[in-house]
Design an enzyme around this catalytic site. Structure first.
Site, mmCIF file in Angstrom:
data_model
loop_
_atom_site.group_PDB
_atom_site.id
_atom_site.type_symbol
_atom_site.label_atom_id
_atom_site.label_comp_id
_atom_site.label_asym_id
_atom_site.label_seq_id
_atom_site.Cartn_x
_atom_site.Cartn_y
_atom_site.Cartn_z
ATOM 1 N N LYS A 220 0.845 -1.203 0.000
ATOM 2 C CA LYS A 220 0.000 0.000 0.000
ATOM 3 C C LYS A 220 0.878 1.250 0.000
ATOM 4 C CE LYS A 220 -3.055 2.691 3.077
ATOM 5 N NZ LYS A 220 -3.918 2.697 4.289
ATOM 6 N N ASP A 225 -2.267 10.235 3.859
ATOM 7 C CA ASP A 225 -3.678 9.899 4.069
ATOM 8 C C ASP A 225 -4.350 10.976 4.909
ATOM 9 O OD1 ASP A 225 -6.122 8.733 4.314
ATOM 10 O OD2 ASP A 225 -5.450 7.023 5.547
ATOM 11 N N LYS A 232 -9.589 13.106 8.455
ATOM 12 C CA LYS A 232 -9.100 12.678 9.770
ATOM 13 C C LYS A 232 -8.964 13.879 10.696
ATOM 14 C CE LYS A 232 -6.151 8.771 8.290
ATOM 15 N NZ LYS A 232 -6.833 7.694 9.023
ATOM 16 N N ASP A 243 1.879 6.308 5.566
ATOM 17 C CA ASP A 243 0.843 5.430 5.038
ATOM 18 C C ASP A 243 1.283 4.725 3.745
ATOM 19 O OD1 ASP A 243 -1.561 4.294 5.731
ATOM 20 O OD2 ASP A 243 -2.777 5.726 4.585
ATOM 21 N N ASP A 302 -11.937 7.275 4.025
ATOM 22 C CA ASP A 302 -10.714 7.015 4.782
ATOM 23 C C ASP A 302 -10.328 5.536 4.734
ATOM 24 O OD1 ASP A 302 -8.525 7.645 6.280
ATOM 25 O OD2 ASP A 302 -9.602 7.926 8.179
ATOM 26 N N ARG A 306 -7.541 -0.249 1.121
ATOM 27 C CA ARG A 306 -8.069 -1.487 0.521
ATOM 28 C C ARG A 306 -8.516 -1.240 -0.920
ATOM 29 N NH1 ARG A 306 -12.306 -1.870 5.324
ATOM 30 N NH2 ARG A 306 -10.613 -0.712 6.319
HETATM 31 N N1 BES Z 1 -3.979 4.478 7.087
HETATM 32 C C1 BES Z 1 -5.143 4.293 7.873
HETATM 33 C C2 BES Z 1 -4.973 3.270 8.979
HETATM 34 C C3 BES Z 1 -4.003 3.548 10.071
HETATM 35 C C4 BES Z 1 -4.231 4.567 10.974
HETATM 36 C C5 BES Z 1 -2.932 2.724 10.242
HETATM 37 C C6 BES Z 1 -3.342 4.771 12.002
HETATM 38 C C7 BES Z 1 -2.050 2.913 11.267
HETATM 39 C C8 BES Z 1 -2.255 3.957 12.145
HETATM 40 C C9 BES Z 1 -6.294 3.792 7.003
HETATM 41 O O1 BES Z 1 -6.334 4.279 5.712
HETATM 42 C C10 BES Z 1 -7.544 4.230 7.682
HETATM 43 O O2 BES Z 1 -7.784 5.400 7.737
HETATM 44 N N2 BES Z 1 -8.312 3.273 8.175
HETATM 45 C C11 BES Z 1 -9.524 3.540 8.855
HETATM 46 C C12 BES Z 1 -10.579 2.634 8.262
HETATM 47 C C13 BES Z 1 -11.983 2.961 8.687
HETATM 48 C C14 BES Z 1 -12.423 4.248 8.043
HETATM 49 C C15 BES Z 1 -12.873 1.823 8.259
HETATM 50 C C16 BES Z 1 -9.350 3.228 10.328
HETATM 51 O O3 BES Z 1 -8.687 2.225 10.648
HETATM 52 O O4 BES Z 1 -9.835 4.008 11.143
HETATM 53 ZN ZN ZN Z 2 -4.562 4.870 4.901
HETATM 54 MN MN MN Z 3 -7.381 6.111 5.548
#
Ligand code: BES
Ligand code: ZN
Ligand code: MN
Length: 454
Positions: A220, A225, A232, A243, A302, A306
């Site tokens: 990825k 992000d 966020k 990210d 966010d 995936r």
């Molecule tokens: N890059 C983030 C996940 C992340 C955040 C990894 C902090 C490590 C530390 C990812 O793109 C994300 O924002 N995921 C969201 C998904 C949710 C919206 C379903 C999350 O995990 O809050």
């Molecule tokens: Zn992300």
């Molecule tokens: Mn995200």
């Protein structure tokens, strides 16, 4: 920036200082063999052979370092020494394993792109296998990529890095940029990246003898992000330069595989995009047709990782490799589950998962298996498309992400890593900052499965 292997000397330095490891539980006995003067000198330095402690002795006019040790062969054994011992050359009087030597090299890392390094690390002469040197450089490469801020690590910077590597190892590289992604059918990658000024890319590199087992790595590469329209909060956005950590791991691992000439047919797929906000940003409720043909409804912009991965995984599946491994800083939920220092692993193969776990232990790179629980699929059902990009409930967030990804890998053995890619605290051999977690565990697995003697 650069290589770490140069702190591992090929020949002993002229005034090389010996280092002796003293196991903590043998300290009393060991001290019994010292002169009263030496014992007093150690006492003055508060040395009790605890891990992380070191002290000086002078015996027969020769200076020596003694170093406390907990008896484990890990990165921490020597990891604190290159930045705590005075600059100069050292060698070991005790025998150590390659993982301990690697710990020294990894402990010498400094990110000096924007300010000079604080000091020169102490250097070590040891009988270092070339694999250990390559591993040190692979980790340094991964750390540099992660630590570099988004302004200097655009999707094209990632593909440029891959291009440099491909040239070094005579690999084939195809990079799809911007609208070319639409021609390829990689609409999800394009959609995530289209709001940013820097266009999204998909780098597709192949290397090695076509007759060797096919291994495909996917990472990825979200270079920043922001969360997109589902923006966020500041605290959640602060570290999001990392990210692209999954991409950094896949790139570092590819480097290591090629440098050690592992007899595999390697394919590296890096989808890279910045999840930005502007008038043409994708929105909650949008439906995207993926490369595989499945339609995805966006619940949350966010959950972009995936989306990048699904098209790359579909592409990876097309040429039917023996194993697909992806790496991604995918969910906060994985961090809640196993914390920041363990890599969450999902696998369709019990055997691969078990072996990988064991290899992770052996190289001090912890991975822990998590369930791909099919019964949770109802959580990513969409009323208007084939699948929803994330679960509305917050439960089992790392598993529902894995379930989403699994729809795009066709029966091929598959391992998915949901990783932190960042040390939030310094440990010996692991300075605070970017860290290509799971890289060494996977390399060890591949080397044992495919390497000479396998
Ligand atoms: N890059 C983030 C996940 C992340 C955040 C990894 C902090 C490590 C530390 C990812 O793109 C994300 O924002 N995921 C969201 C998904 C949710 C919206 C379903 C999350 O995990 O809050
Ligand atoms: Zn992300
Ligand atoms: Mn995200």
């Amino acid at each position: 920036m650069g290589t770490l292997s140069d702190v591992l000397l090929y020949t002993p330095g002229e005034n090389s200082i010996p280092i002796v490891l003293v196991p903590t539980d043998e300290f009393e006995e060991w001290q019994g063999f010292l002169s009263a003067g030496d014992r007093a000198w150690l006492l003055r330095q508060s040395f009790t052979a605890k891990p992380g402690q070191s002290a000086w002795l002078e015996q027969d006019g020769i200076a020596k370092v003694v170093c406390g040790w907990n008896g484990k062969a890990d990165l921490a054994t020597l990891g604190h020494l290159p930045m705590s011992l005075p600059e100069g050359d050292y060698h070991l009087e005790s025998s150590v394993s390659s993982i301990q030597v690697l710990g020294w090299a990894l402990g010498a890392y400094q990110f000096d792109r924007y300010k000079p390094a604080s000091r020169k690390p102490a250097r070590l002469f040891a009988n270092t296998a070339s694999d250990t040197r390559h591993a040190a450089d692979a980790v340094a490469l991964g750390r540099d990529l992660i630590n570099t801020p988004a302004e200097d690590m655009k999707p094209s910077d990632l593909s440029e890095e891959i291009n440099r590597m491909a040239k070094t190892f005579k690999a084939n590289l195809r990079v799809h940029v911007g609208d070319e992604l639409l021609e390829l059918g990689a609409r999800t990658i394009h959609t995530v990246g289209r709001a940013a000024d820097a266009p999204p890319v998909l780098a597709d590199m192949t290397w090695g003898d076509p007759g060797h087992p096919k291994i495909t790595l996917v990472g990825k590469g979200v270079t920043f992000d922001s969360g997109g329209l589902d923006i966020k909060p500041a605290s959640g956005m602060r570290q999001m330069k990392k990210d692209m950590g999954g991409a950094a791991i896949a790139i570092g691992l590819a480097y290591l595989i090629m440098a050690t000439e592992l007899p595999v047919r390697l394919r590296l797929l890096i989808p890279a995009a910045e999840n930005a906000i502007s008038g043409n940003a994708f929105r909650p409720g949008d439906v995207i047709t993926t490369l595989k043909g499945l339609t995805v409804e966006i619940d949350n912009t966010d959950a972009e990782g995936r989306l990048l991965l699904c098209d790359a995984l579909a592409l990876a599946s097309e040429d039917d490799p023996e194993l697909i491994i992806d790496f991604a800083t995918l969910t906060g939920a994985a961090r809640i589950a196993v914390g920041t220092e363990i890599s969450a692993m999902f696998s369709t193969s019990d055997e691969v998962a078990q072996t990988l776990h064991a290899h992770g232990e052996s190289v001090d790179d912890a991975v822990w298996r998590m369930p791909i629980h099919e019964d949770y699929e109802h959580m990513i059902k969409s009323n208007v498309a084939d699948v929803l990009n994330c679960s509305v409930s917050g439960y089992a967030g790392a598993t529902t992400a894995a379930l989403f990804l699994k729809k795009f890998v066709n029966g091929v053995d598959w391992v998915h890593f949901d990783i932190m890619a960042f040390n939030i605290r310094s440990r010996p051999g692991r300075p605070e900052g970017g860290e290509p977690m799971s890289l060494r565990a996977v390399y060890q697995y591949l080397a044992k499965r495919y390497g000479p003697g396998a």
